[in-house]
Design a protein around this motif. Structure first.
Motif, PDB file in Angstrom:
ATOM      1  N   ASP A 143      -6.208  10.163 -83.990  1.00 41.69           N
ATOM      2  CA  ASP A 143      -7.258   9.184 -83.698  1.00 41.69           C
ATOM      3  C   ASP A 143      -8.542   9.477 -84.463  1.00 41.69           C
ATOM      4  OD1 ASP A 143      -5.536   7.887 -82.010  1.00 41.69           O
ATOM      5  OD2 ASP A 143      -6.381   8.727 -80.159  1.00 41.69           O
ATOM      6  N   ASP A 144      -8.883  10.751 -84.608  1.00 45.58           N
ATOM      7  CA  ASP A 144     -10.127  11.105 -85.294  1.00 45.58           C
ATOM      8  C   ASP A 144     -10.104  10.708 -86.769  1.00 45.58           C
ATOM      9  OD1 ASP A 144     -11.111  12.144 -82.966  1.00 45.58           O
ATOM     10  OD2 ASP A 144     -10.733  14.247 -83.489  1.00 45.58           O
ATOM     11  N   ASP A 145      -8.907  10.633 -87.343  1.00 49.81           N
ATOM     12  CA  ASP A 145      -8.785  10.311 -88.767  1.00 49.81           C
ATOM     13  C   ASP A 145      -8.506   8.831 -89.019  1.00 49.81           C
ATOM     14  OD1 ASP A 145      -9.080  13.014 -89.610  1.00 49.81           O
ATOM     15  OD2 ASP A 145      -7.008  13.396 -88.978  1.00 49.81           O
ATOM     16  N   ALA A 146      -8.321   8.065 -87.951  1.00 49.64           N
ATOM     17  CA  ALA A 146      -7.976   6.650 -88.107  1.00 49.64           C
ATOM     18  C   ALA A 146      -9.047   5.849 -88.853  1.00 49.64           C
ATOM     19  CB  ALA A 146      -7.701   6.030 -86.741  1.00 49.64           C
ATOM     20  N   PRO A 147     -10.354   6.100 -88.629  1.00 49.69           N
ATOM     21  CA  PRO A 147     -11.357   5.312 -89.368  1.00 49.69           C
ATOM     22  C   PRO A 147     -11.274   5.487 -90.883  1.00 49.69           C
ATOM     23  CG  PRO A 147     -12.359   6.318 -87.440  1.00 49.69           C
ATOM     24  CD  PRO A 147     -10.985   6.925 -87.575  1.00 49.69           C
ATOM     25  N   LEU A 148     -10.977   6.697 -91.353  1.00 53.78           N
ATOM     26  CA  LEU A 148     -10.858   6.918 -92.790  1.00 53.78           C
ATOM     27  C   LEU A 148      -9.659   6.161 -93.351  1.00 53.78           C
ATOM     28  CD1 LEU A 148     -11.586   8.212 -95.461  1.00 53.78           C
ATOM     29  CD2 LEU A 148     -10.434  10.318 -94.714  1.00 53.78           C
ATOM     30  N   ALA A 150      -8.365   3.501 -92.062  1.00 55.21           N
ATOM     31  CA  ALA A 150      -8.699   2.076 -91.983  1.00 55.21           C
ATOM     32  C   ALA A 150      -9.559   1.649 -93.170  1.00 55.21           C
ATOM     33  CB  ALA A 150      -9.419   1.782 -90.670  1.00 55.21           C
ATOM     34  N   ASP A 151     -10.505   2.498 -93.560  1.00 59.82           N
ATOM     35  CA  ASP A 151     -11.315   2.203 -94.745  1.00 59.82           C
ATOM     36  C   ASP A 151     -10.440   2.125 -95.993  1.00 59.82           C
ATOM     37  OD1 ASP A 151     -13.734   1.996 -93.470  1.00 59.82           O
ATOM     38  OD2 ASP A 151     -14.371   4.053 -93.898  1.00 59.82           O
ATOM     39  N   ARG A 154      -8.667  -1.183 -96.096  1.00 63.05           N
ATOM     40  CA  ARG A 154      -9.591  -2.240 -96.521  1.00 63.05           C
ATOM     41  C   ARG A 154      -9.811  -2.187 -98.031  1.00 63.05           C
ATOM     42  NH1 ARG A 154     -14.868  -1.345 -93.274  1.00 63.05           N
ATOM     43  NH2 ARG A 154     -15.554  -3.137 -94.512  1.00 63.05           N
ATOM     44  N   SER A 206     -18.455   4.255 -97.249  1.00 60.84           N
ATOM     45  CA  SER A 206     -17.886   4.737 -95.997  1.00 60.84           C
ATOM     46  C   SER A 206     -16.777   5.752 -96.264  1.00 60.84           C
ATOM     47  CB  SER A 206     -17.346   3.565 -95.176  1.00 60.84           C
ATOM     48  OG  SER A 206     -16.814   4.011 -93.947  1.00 60.84           O
ATOM     49  N   ARG A 210     -16.997   9.724 -95.246  1.00 59.41           N
ATOM     50  CA  ARG A 210     -15.983  10.328 -94.366  1.00 59.41           C
ATOM     51  C   ARG A 210     -15.279  11.493 -95.062  1.00 59.41           C
ATOM     52  NH1 ARG A 210     -15.580   6.879 -90.010  1.00 59.41           N
ATOM     53  NH2 ARG A 210     -16.018   4.671 -90.416  1.00 59.41           N
TER      54      ARG A 210
END
Length: 215
Positions: A143-148, A150-151, A154, A206, A210
């Motif tokens: 979960d902690d790495d999901a934003p990276l 996701a970027d 994109r 972003s 990250r």
């Protein structure tokens, strides 16, 4: 002798493309090129829509266990996508590509086989981009790495949209030529169509931010 009243248009099947190349109606070079792109794009459209809309692509095929693994994967994918886009753009500017269309005012100088090869080659770049984008969405991360991740998704999705923008530009050029042909006007010498490249600075920064804080 070909019918001077007939103007070529995009065709949806290889068989109709072969017929066009045999008959060579007016505007056939760009109609043939657009047809090759359209046929290949259409074959990948469902996958592209699933990718861009974020629909499930199946169970994960990879598990990136640590933040360092996620960072390495993202950095690799970003470089790979950039390389594909740069290679495709260079191809569209190359003398090899430009030569297949022949002289603007003499369609008899166009190279039918070369146009088909050019369309297939560009479609190959598009397919490689889609594969790279799908690979990003097949990865499982903490979960902690999901934003990276996701970027990254994109970032890799944007060139898919840009390639579709290029296809629209090709269709617009064909329409321009068709209108001039119907009006009995000579074709214009137009500059090469570049591959649109959209840069989302927010996504890029972003990703960079990250990557700087990955454990």
């Amino acid at each position: 002798m070909r019918d001077r009243g007939v103007v070529a248009d995009v065709v949806p099947t290889p068989e109709l493309l072969d017929r066009m190349l045999a008959q060579k109606p007016r505007c056939w070079p760009w109609a043939a090129y657009a047809s090759v792109l359209f046929q290949h794009w259409a074959a990948l459209e469902e996958r592209k829509v699933i990718q861009v809309l974020g629909e499930p692509v199946g169970p994960p095929t990879g598990w990136l266990e640590s933040g360092a693994e996620v960072a390495a994967f993202v950095a690799h994918q970003v470089r790979a996508v950039d390389a594909i886009v740069m290679e495709a753009g260079a191809f569209l500017r190359s003398p090899l590509f430009l030569a297949v269309f022949g002289a603007p005012d003499d369609e008899s100088t166009a190279d039918a086989a070369g146009i088909v090869r050019a369309g297939r080659r560009l479609s190959g770049y598009y397919a490689r981009l889609l594969e790279a984008a799908e690979e990003c969405r097949r990865q499982a991360v903490a979960d902690d790495d999901a934003p990276l991740l996701a970027d990254c998704i994109r970032f890799v999705n944007q060139p898919l949209q840009d390639f579709n923008g290029y296809l629209n530009d090709v269709l617009e050029r064909l329409e321009h030529q068709q209108k001039r042909a119907v009006a009995g006007r000579r074709p214009l010498t137009l500059p090469p169509l570049p591959l649109p490249v959209t840069t989302d600075d927010g996504v890029i920064w972003s990703i960079l931010d990250r990557l700087q804080v990955v454990d």
